[in-house]
Design an enzyme around this catalytic site. Sequence first.
Site, PDB file in Angstrom:
ATOM      1  N   HIS A   1       0.627  -1.537   0.320  1.00 18.21           N
ATOM      2  CA  HIS A   1      -0.128   0.077  -0.147  1.00 18.21           C
ATOM      3  C   HIS A   1       0.819   1.295  -0.172  1.00 18.21           C
ATOM      4  CE1 HIS A   1      -3.895   2.163   1.126  1.00 18.21           C
ATOM      5  NE2 HIS A   1      -2.358   2.651   1.853  1.00 18.21           N
ATOM      6  N   GLU A   2       1.745   1.256   0.575  1.00 14.81           N
ATOM      7  CA  GLU A   2       2.468   2.610   1.446  1.00 14.81           C
ATOM      8  C   GLU A   2       3.496   2.256  -0.807  1.00 14.81           C
ATOM      9  OE1 GLU A   2       1.906   5.152   2.616  1.00 14.81           O
ATOM     10  OE2 GLU A   2       0.682   3.386   4.223  1.00 14.81           O
TER      11      GLU A   2
ATOM     12  N   HIS B   1       1.401   4.314  -3.359  1.00 14.71           N
ATOM     13  CA  HIS B   1       2.202   6.314  -2.752  1.00 14.71           C
ATOM     14  C   HIS B   1       3.581   6.883  -3.211  1.00 14.71           C
ATOM     15  CE1 HIS B   1      -1.383   5.960  -0.907  1.00 14.71           C
ATOM     16  NE2 HIS B   1      -1.447   6.250   0.731  1.00 14.71           N
TER      17      HIS B   1
END
Length: 378
Positions: free
Chosen positions: A26-27, A30
């Site tokens: 997920h990170e 980003h």
Amino acid sequence: MFEFIYWLLSYVVPFLAVLTVIVFVHEMGHYLVARWNGVAIQTFSIGFGREVIGWNDKHGTRWRISAIPLGGYVRFVGDSNAASVTDADVVANADPELAPRLFANKNVWQRIAVVAAGPIANVILTFVILYALLLGYGRYTIPPVVGEVIAGSVAEAAGLEPGDVIVSVDGYVVRGFEDFQRLVATSPAREVTIELDRGGSAETIVLVPDVAEVEDRFGNMQKIGRIGVSRDVADTDVSLYRPGPVEAIGMTVEEIRFIIQRTAAFLGDFFVGRGDVEQLGGPVKVAKVSGEVATLGIIALINLTALLSLNIGIFNLLPVPMLDGGHLLYYLVEAVRGRPLSMKVQEIGFRFGFALVLALMVFTLFNDTIFAHFGILR
């Protein structure tokens, strides 16, 4: 001591392994899109709190593993905290060379892309895992033929008959009886539409499954939908179906659509008063499920990782400030208005979002422990 070690290895380790993979992906979503858009990144952290291990890369980003391994974040230069709330003073006084690289100074579509990349990365992880498992292992299946229809059941009242071949349920293709069972089981007290073949003639049946409470192999009570049918008992052949690479793409996309639709229906039940709070789970319940699934083998744990990754991606898209969906809501409003919301309005929103997320965390933790304890006593 032995019991503590057993608990640690059986529940905590599988839970942290699954969570770490999901959070990292997920990170990283980003991070990568921010890098591609020239955003200055201050920190990439797995976990919260005090740094345990850390190092700086050549771009000046601090990579760290923190003491509380229950999440993570990417913090951009110019953020006032890990939730990416802009520090107005830093942005206003930024060096002219740094200013164009600040996240707050990127155009609204770049910011939308960076924020959306996290949940999208979770969806991609789910797709890759489910697709690889489908290609690598195939799936065991049983022909979707109705065998017995129980007298007085929902199925009998709706007109289902022995010998009916189930074609689809709610638009989802039924390739085996196990598909039919799952589609019905995940729709307790919700209307479902069944397309079937009866002696070469297409038929459509609409019914509402009863709610049944059953115990799974780990002793957990689950509420599922039941209509009162069984498969054709004369057909005991179980076959291994291996789709080709192209067909597997469609099957994986359909599986992801199914999970999203059923998750949305589950959440929607709470808005109409049908939701069962005991079905909600927080970290304790996820750890328990992870430990239970780990006993079934590494493939089952990998499959759980895919399901949790998709659900976390969906949860993060909820339009609640503090979550990715809240940021996206702000930026979409900005795109429509042509200017951002005032910092005061955003600050109020973030405070509300923080309170809501915190309340949800406390409730699920309470639900995992106190409610579950008294549920067992009952």
